[in-house]
Design an enzyme around this catalytic site. Structure first.
Site, PDB file in Angstrom:
ATOM      1  N   CYS A  46       0.733  -1.148  -0.031  1.00 15.31           N
ATOM      2  CA  CYS A  46      -0.065   0.117   0.012  1.00 15.31           C
ATOM      3  C   CYS A  46       0.741   1.237  -0.078  1.00 15.31           C
ATOM      4  CB  CYS A  46      -1.051   0.232   1.226  1.00 15.31           C
ATOM      5  SG  CYS A  46      -1.820   1.485   1.533  1.00 15.31           S
ATOM      6  N   CYS A  48      -0.049   4.316   0.178  1.00 15.64           N
ATOM      7  CA  CYS A  48      -0.702   5.603   0.821  1.00 15.64           C
ATOM      8  C   CYS A  48      -0.246   5.403   2.287  1.00 15.64           C
ATOM      9  CB  CYS A  48      -2.245   5.539   0.711  1.00 15.64           C
ATOM     10  SG  CYS A  48      -2.976   4.241   1.173  1.00 15.64           S
TER      11      CYS A  48
END
Length: 136
Positions: A46, A48
């Protein structure tokens, strides 16, 4: 499951500085059975959150007090190891990335994804350093 080529550089962000990769449930249990403190990083692709989680974990080790053992499992890759690590993190719900500090096998500090996402690596590192100073 993510392809090995995709996760290789993300794994190496931690392994090149000494994190031990755990690939099985048994390896997780053995790591958490060790005396002392153990930092477990549930790594993730991920962008983010993991993009700052890995640097935060690295930066946290620049501290007078630090965990005796540093280990990592990779969400979406090391399924059995991740599931076992998460069992040790109850009552916290599964999240990735996340980081947990254990002392003599007991969970003493948890950084869930919502504590990581949107925060700079320095803030993540400071949070972990505070946990190390209190528990290591």
């Amino acid at each position: 499951m993510y392809p090995a080529e995709l996760v290789k550089p993300m794994r190496e962000d931690l392994t090149k500085i000494g994190f031990e990769e755990l690939h099985t449930a048994e390896a997780v249990d053995a790591a958490l059975a060790k005396e002392g403190t153990t930092l477990v990083v549930v790594n993730s692709v991920c962008g983010c959150a993991a993009a700052n989680a890995r640097p935060g974990a690295r930066m946290s080790l620049d501290n007078t007090k630090k965990p005796d053992h540093i280990v990592t499992v990779f969400a979406g890759v090391d399924k059995d190891a991740v599931n076992q690590a998460r069992q040790h993190m109850v009552p916290f719900p599964p999240s990735s990335p996340c980081m947990a500090l254990f002392k003599d096998g007991e969970l003493v500090h948890m950084l869930e994804r919502h504590h990581i996402e949107g925060r700079p690596a320095e803030i993540i590192a400071d949070n972990l350093k505070d946990a190390y100073n209190a528990n290591c």
